[in-house]
Design a protein around this motif. Structure first.
Motif, short mmCIF file in Angstrom:
data_model
loop_
_atom_site.label_atom_id
_atom_site.label_comp_id
_atom_site.label_asym_id
_atom_site.label_seq_id
_atom_site.Cartn_x
_atom_site.Cartn_y
_atom_site.Cartn_z
N PHE A 54 0.83 -1.20 0.00
CA PHE A 54 0.00 0.00 0.00
C PHE A 54 0.87 1.25 0.00
N MET A 55 0.26 2.34 -0.41
CA MET A 55 0.92 3.64 -0.42
C MET A 55 0.19 4.51 0.60
N ASP A 56 0.94 5.10 1.52
CA ASP A 56 0.30 5.93 2.55
C ASP A 56 0.39 7.42 2.21
N GLY A 57 0.64 7.73 0.95
CA GLY A 57 0.76 9.11 0.53
C GLY A 57 2.20 9.58 0.51
N LYS A 58 3.05 8.91 1.28
CA LYS A 58 4.46 9.28 1.36
C LYS A 58 5.36 8.19 0.81
N LYS A 59 5.08 6.97 1.23
CA LYS A 59 5.94 5.86 0.81
C LYS A 59 5.14 4.58 0.67
N GLU A 60 5.74 3.65 -0.04
CA GLU A 60 5.12 2.34 -0.26
C GLU A 60 5.54 1.41 0.86
N GLU A 61 4.58 0.66 1.40
CA GLU A 61 4.87 -0.29 2.47
C GLU A 61 4.22 -1.63 2.17
N THR A 62 4.78 -2.70 2.73
CA THR A 62 4.24 -4.04 2.54
C THR A 62 3.84 -4.61 3.89
N VAL A 63 2.64 -5.18 3.94
CA VAL A 63 2.15 -5.82 5.16
C VAL A 63 2.03 -7.31 4.90
N PRO A 64 2.74 -8.13 5.69
CA PRO A 64 2.62 -9.58 5.53
C PRO A 64 1.42 -10.12 6.31
N LEU A 65 0.77 -11.13 5.74
CA LEU A 65 -0.37 -11.78 6.40
C LEU A 65 -0.16 -13.28 6.41
N VAL A 66 -0.80 -13.96 7.36
CA VAL A 66 -0.81 -15.42 7.40
C VAL A 66 -2.25 -15.88 7.58
N LYS A 67 -2.55 -17.04 7.02
CA LYS A 67 -3.88 -17.61 7.14
C LYS A 67 -3.87 -18.63 8.28
N ILE A 68 -4.76 -18.39 9.26
CA ILE A 68 -4.88 -19.29 10.42
C ILE A 68 -6.35 -19.68 10.53
N ASP A 69 -6.61 -20.97 10.48
CA ASP A 69 -7.98 -21.48 10.58
C ASP A 69 -8.92 -20.80 9.59
N GLY A 70 -8.42 -20.57 8.37
CA GLY A 70 -9.24 -20.01 7.31
C GLY A 70 -9.40 -18.50 7.32
N LYS A 71 -8.76 -17.81 8.28
CA LYS A 71 -8.87 -16.36 8.36
C LYS A 71 -7.48 -15.73 8.21
N TRP A 72 -7.45 -14.55 7.59
CA TRP A 72 -6.18 -13.84 7.36
C TRP A 72 -5.90 -12.88 8.51
N PHE A 73 -4.63 -12.88 8.97
CA PHE A 73 -4.18 -12.01 10.05
C PHE A 73 -2.87 -11.35 9.67
N VAL A 74 -2.69 -10.11 10.10
CA VAL A 74 -1.42 -9.41 9.91
C VAL A 74 -0.40 -10.10 10.80
N HIS A 75 0.78 -10.36 10.23
CA HIS A 75 1.84 -11.02 11.01
C HIS A 75 3.14 -10.23 10.85
N LEU A 76 3.42 -9.39 11.83
CA LEU A 76 4.65 -8.62 11.83
C LEU A 76 5.65 -9.30 12.75
N ASP A 77 6.90 -9.37 12.31
CA ASP A 77 7.96 -9.89 13.16
C ASP A 77 9.12 -8.89 13.10
N ALA A 78 10.19 -9.19 13.80
CA ALA A 78 11.32 -8.26 13.86
C ALA A 78 11.84 -7.95 12.45
N LYS A 79 11.87 -8.94 11.58
CA LYS A 79 12.38 -8.74 10.23
C LYS A 79 11.48 -7.78 9.43
N SER A 80 10.17 -7.92 9.55
CA SER A 80 9.25 -7.07 8.78
C SER A 80 9.16 -5.67 9.36
N MET A 81 9.63 -5.45 10.59
CA MET A 81 9.58 -4.14 11.21
C MET A 81 10.77 -3.27 10.84
N GLN A 82 11.77 -3.83 10.17
CA GLN A 82 12.98 -3.07 9.83
C GLN A 82 12.75 -2.17 8.65
#
Length: 82
Positions: A54-82
């Motif tokens: 997504f673009m927040d008006g200033k920069k492009e960012e990527t949000v990782p998700l994982v599917k758990i029990d058929g539902k999608w959830f945002v999954h941030l870890d130390a690597k994705s926070m850098q």
């Protein structure tokens, strides 16, 4: 999350991501942007993982998700926070 609604954001996050949100909000590391707007640029899915760019008006960012029990959830870890 950018609007400061941590408890609501945690409903759409993995348990580990929720813990990170609690920690970051407790230390004041999260900035609140009440007028936050974004535009989804692209998404991709591979098995039980997905990425939303997504673009927040200033920069492009990527949000990782994982599917758990058929539902999608945002999954941030130390690597994705850098």
């Amino acid at each position: 999350m950018a609007k400061g609604k941590i408890e609501e954001a945690k409903k759409y996050a993995t348990e580990a991501t929720g813990s990170m949100l609690d920690f970051a909000s407790g230390t004041g590391e999260l900035s609140v942007q009440p007028d936050f707007k974004f535009e989804i640029i692209s998404d991709s899915v591979s098995d039980n993982r997905a990425w939303v760019v997504f673009m927040d008006g200033k920069k492009e960012e990527t949000v990782p998700l994982v599917k758990i029990d058929g539902k999608w959830f945002v999954h941030l870890d130390a690597k994705s926070m850098q």
